[in-house]
Enzyme design. Structure first.
Site, PDB file in Angstrom:
ATOM      1  N   ALA A 236      43.539  92.452 -29.560  1.00 52.61           N
ATOM      2  CA  ALA A 236      42.217  92.592 -29.090  1.00 52.61           C
ATOM      3  C   ALA A 236      42.221  91.613 -27.929  1.00 52.61           C
ATOM      4  CB  ALA A 236      41.004  92.265 -30.088  1.00 52.61           C
ATOM      5  N   HIS A 237      41.230  91.562 -27.221  1.00 49.70           N
ATOM      6  CA  HIS A 237      40.699  90.941 -25.971  1.00 49.70           C
ATOM      7  C   HIS A 237      40.691  89.448 -25.966  1.00 49.70           C
ATOM      8  CE1 HIS A 237      36.705  91.109 -27.864  1.00 49.70           C
ATOM      9  NE2 HIS A 237      36.463  89.932 -27.498  1.00 49.70           N
TER      10      HIS A 237
END
Length: 335
Positions: A236-237
């Site tokens: 994820a980010h």
């Protein structure tokens, strides 16, 4: 090919018939006559069926072997990799073809010997190093940088502003640079948070098929040098992954986690957001991590705790029926 050719390549001595003809490679579970077998556990040499009609590579601790010809090495797996690359494995070739958006190529800087397959889209202001290979049906967005000798396999999607280092391998179906899963609730609606960060992939990283790496919200998502990512992994980010990390299949790493150098994340592990996994730590398969993991720590379970503690709890759990019966008997005696 004779076994002595392999010995010459390894710079080792052949024991047995140095002129033994190698017809192919076999697994130890299905040894074929005239084939070469890699034996990682030297204690098994006399229990492998058919080995007396084959050749083998064995650990240097082995004193005798029933094979027709055999070679002792310090590192069997390392020898196997070298032999397969030298004698058997052929690097896939790019099917070169016309790039459809030729009008954009005036904004693209290409190094020497760049190969691009058919039906590849390349955006504006990209920079490709020397010997880059991009296979058919891939998408390269705007302002993408790809370093020397990197390989992008078919159906990969590299979105805008991604930076890829040297000798990176991206296997089929990978998506790099999607926006992270970030929303802010306003009343009854969810408003998407813009993600303006990049994905930065350092040198010699490998990313397995159908994996996904999201761009950072403001800062960058970073995959450190030498890290190897298996198939079907989601990162994820704003995740920061260090050097030489191993991440196995179906792992999910939530936003803003930090995975330090040399950590190993086994298959189907889930890691909650803002978690730090320390240097050399290991997370056992199917674990759910909801706390920081210290350097060198081995954790297991859901929620993940120290492996030895979890194994002890599992042993207690297995004894629950016995303990239940004992308690019931005690209760019956007191009636």
């Amino acid at each position: 090919m004779k076994i002595k050719e392999i010995a010459d390549f390894l710079k080792k001595e052949v024991r047995g018939d140095s002129n033994f003809e190698i017809k192919g490679i076999s697994e130890i579970s299905d040894v074929r006559e005239g084939h070469l077998v890699f034996i990682f556990d030297g204690r098994k040499v006399f229990s492998i069926k058919g080995l007396d009609k084959a050749a083998s590579i064995v650990p240097d601790t082995v004193k005798e072997c029933p094979a027709k010809a055999w070679i002792k090495v310090e590192d069997v797996k390392g020898a196997m990799i070298g032999i397969l690359k030298e004698f058997y494995w052929k690097k896939p070739k790019v099917c070169e073809g016309q790039i459809e958006n030729l009008e954009n190529l005036k904004h693209v800087k290409m190094g020497k010997n760049v190969k691009v397959g058919k039906n590849v889209f390349i955006g504006e202001n990209c920079v490709f190093g020397n010997d880059v290979n991009i296979f058919p049906f891939s998408y390269i967005g705007n302002d993408v940088e790809i370093g020397d000798r990197s390989v992008i396999y078919p159906h990969s999607i590299i979105l805008d502003n991604t930076k890829i280092g040297k000798e990176v391998i991206i296997y089929p179906g990978v998506v790099i640079g999607s926006s992270g899963f970030g929303y802010h609730q306003v009343g009854e609606k969810f408003e998407a948070i813009p993600h303006i960060g990049r994905v930065v992939i350092e040198d010699r990283v490998e990313i397995g098929a159908l994996s996904m790496i999201d761009r950072g919200t403001i800062g960058d998502t970073i995959i450190g040098e030498g890290t190897k990512i298996d198939n079907g992994v989601h990162i994820a980010h704003n995740v920061k992954i260090g050097k030489n990390v191993i991440i196995l299949a179906q792992v999910g790493i939530s936003g803003s986690c930090e995975i330090e150098d040399g950590a190993v994340i086994a298959g189907q592990v889930g890691i909650a957001d803002h978690i730090k996994i320390g240097k050399g730590a290991k997370v056992v398969a199917k674990s759910g991590v909801d706390r920081d993991v210290e350097d060198g720590e081995v954790v297991f379970g859901y929620p993940a705790i120290r492996k030895m503690e979890m194994m002890r709890l599992i042993s207690y759990f297995k004894r629950l029926p016995e303990l239940f019966n004992r308690v019931k008997k005690l209760e019956d005696l007191n009636k």
